[in-house]
Design an enzyme around this catalytic site. Structure first.
Site, PDB file in Angstrom:
ATOM      1  N   GLY A 138      -9.694  -5.258   2.773  1.00  0.00           N
ATOM      2  CA  GLY A 138      -9.594  -6.233   1.699  1.00  0.00           C
ATOM      3  C   GLY A 138      -9.474  -5.647   0.313  1.00  0.00           C
ATOM      4  CB  ALA A 139      -9.566  -2.207  -1.052  1.00  0.00           C
ATOM      5  N   GLY A 140      -6.982  -3.974  -1.030  1.00  0.00           N
ATOM      6  CA  GLY A 140      -5.668  -4.317  -1.567  1.00  0.00           C
ATOM      7  C   GLY A 140      -5.548  -5.793  -1.903  1.00  0.00           C
ATOM      8  CG  ASP A 141      -6.274  -8.506   1.084  1.00  0.00           C
ATOM      9  OD1 ASP A 141      -5.044  -8.341   1.138  1.00  0.00           O
ATOM     10  OD2 ASP A 141      -7.023  -8.401   2.066  1.00  0.00           O
ATOM     11  CG  ASN A 198      -6.069   0.076 -10.315  1.00  0.00           C
ATOM     12  OD1 ASN A 198      -5.465  -0.225  -9.281  1.00  0.00           O
ATOM     13  ND2 ASN A 198      -5.573   0.927 -11.203  1.00  0.00           N
ATOM     14  CB  SER A 201      -0.902   0.011   1.230  1.00  0.00           C
ATOM     15  OG  SER A 201      -0.119   0.221   2.401  1.00  0.00           O
TER      16      SER A 201
END
Length: 373
Positions: free
Chosen positions: A235-238, A262, A185
């Protein structure tokens, strides 16, 4: 389980513990859900029909066996499931994350014996990835994606507040030359020494609503985001990493893979817990991926080819196709007011959409964080 010594095309190995995630707004529990990077990534890979073997540990208290039936965890009788509390509120608009309970680490002996894999993903969240475990993954996986949060997180105070150490002090730095892709991140990137790390492996830095950047020794590429109505950033990055890895493994170039990352990241923030992905949406994504494929599969010898930072001549078409599919799906979700994971209705509370709390896994009182700086 793979039984021969040859990697199976597109067969992956995902390593990281499932968790219990508790979301709190002003110290009020508003949602309890399945967590852990492995749960979000497996949702993305399953939707794209990308086969993989998952290694995850939980305790007998694990509350989400039904949701993980396709990829069941290893149950450790003497341990508890890793539990995180994510605090939001007027005094701390940015998420404050605490690890309240911790399951056993994943050791090299927990990985499949005598197997090789086309790709691997080391996606720890609670300190469960050990240097020797990652080293074993690098030995048995052709291409390895690593989430740096599993390497640099530390939990040293009584409340289990998540903190970070520099990558050089983490015990993993010596493995960088063998890692294919390292995801971080924006906040985590400050602990990497990015200019040094990019000499050894490709680094993908996510910027939330501002998209992502891909750094390699021979260049840098910025990729635009997708609009999203954020409900829960957990969990967005996952989801991003799941989409990015799926794109790379299935033959997309780095720009299109990052764009796909993205896209899935924007879907992840729109629901609580691992996202429910509409079948019609996924079908459109698969068809577009097939059109964009530049190679049949990825192996270590093709990494440099994949990282040629060429801008596809028709990248706007790919972006537009994904936007159109996403808009239709999100309208359907918002009109019906349902988070389909676990078939629990989504409710509006304190400006956060959350799944109804049933059969709580939180037994102890919640410690207040309002007095924290």
């Amino acid at each position: 389980m793979v039984t021969d010594s040859k990697p199976i095309q597109h067969r992956g190995l995902i390593v990281g513990n499932y968790c219990h995630d508790i979301l709190l707004h002003n110290n009020l529990v508003i949602a309890e859900t399945l967590g852990g990077a492995a749960s979000f990534i497996s949702t993305v890979l399953d939707s794209l029909s990308l086969p993989f073997h998952l290694v995850s540990k939980v305790g007998p208290d694990f509350a989400h066996n039904a949701l993980t039936a396709n990829h069941p965890p290893l149950v450790v009788p003497t341990s508890l499931t890793t539990l995180f509390q994510a605090h939001f509120g007027s005094n701390h608009p940015d998420r404050i994350l605490n690890r309240v309970k911790s399951c056993d680490p994943i050791r090299p002996s927990d990985l499949p014996f005598g197997s090789r894999f086309g790709f691997g993903m080391a996606v720890g969240v609670g300190g469960e990835i050990l240097p020797e475990t990652l080293e074993r993954m690098l030995e048995i996986c052709e291409v390895v994606f690593v989430d740096v949060q599993g390497l640099i997180r530390r939990f040293e105070d009584e409340e289990g507040r998540v903190r970070h150490v520099g990558l050089k002090e983490s015990g993993f730095f010596h493995l960088l030359p063998r890692i294919s892709f390292l995801k971080a991140s924006e906040d985590e990137a400050s602990f990497l020494d990015l200019e040094e790390v990019r000499k050894w492996c490709c680094v993908v830095v996510t910027h939330g609503k501002d998209g992502c950047e891909v750094f390699c020794r021979n260049g840098c590429l910025r990729v635009d985001p997708f609009e999203a109505r954020q409900v829960d950033p957990t969990g967005a990055g996952d989801c991003f990493l799941g989409g990015f890895a799926a794109g790379i493994v299935q033959g997309l170039d780095v720009f299109d893979a990052a764009l796909l990352g993205n896209f899935f990241g924007s879907l992840g923030v729109a629901q609580v817990g691992p996202p429910s992905l509409d079948l019609s949406l996924v079908q459109v994504v698969k068809e577009e991926m097939q059109k964009r494929k530049v190679q049949d599969s990825l192996c270590s010898e093709k990494i440099d080819e994949c990282l040629c930072f060429r801008m596809p001549h028709d990248q706007d078409q790919f972006y537009a196709s994904l936007v159109a599919a996403k808009d239709i799906t999100m309208c359907h979700i918002q009109e019906n007011g349902w988070n389909l994971v676990g078939s629990h209705k989504v409710v509006e509370q304190s400006n956060v959409k959350a799944r109804l709390v049933l059969n709580s896994v939180q037994k102890e009182p919640i410690s207040s964080v309002d007095s924290e700086p």
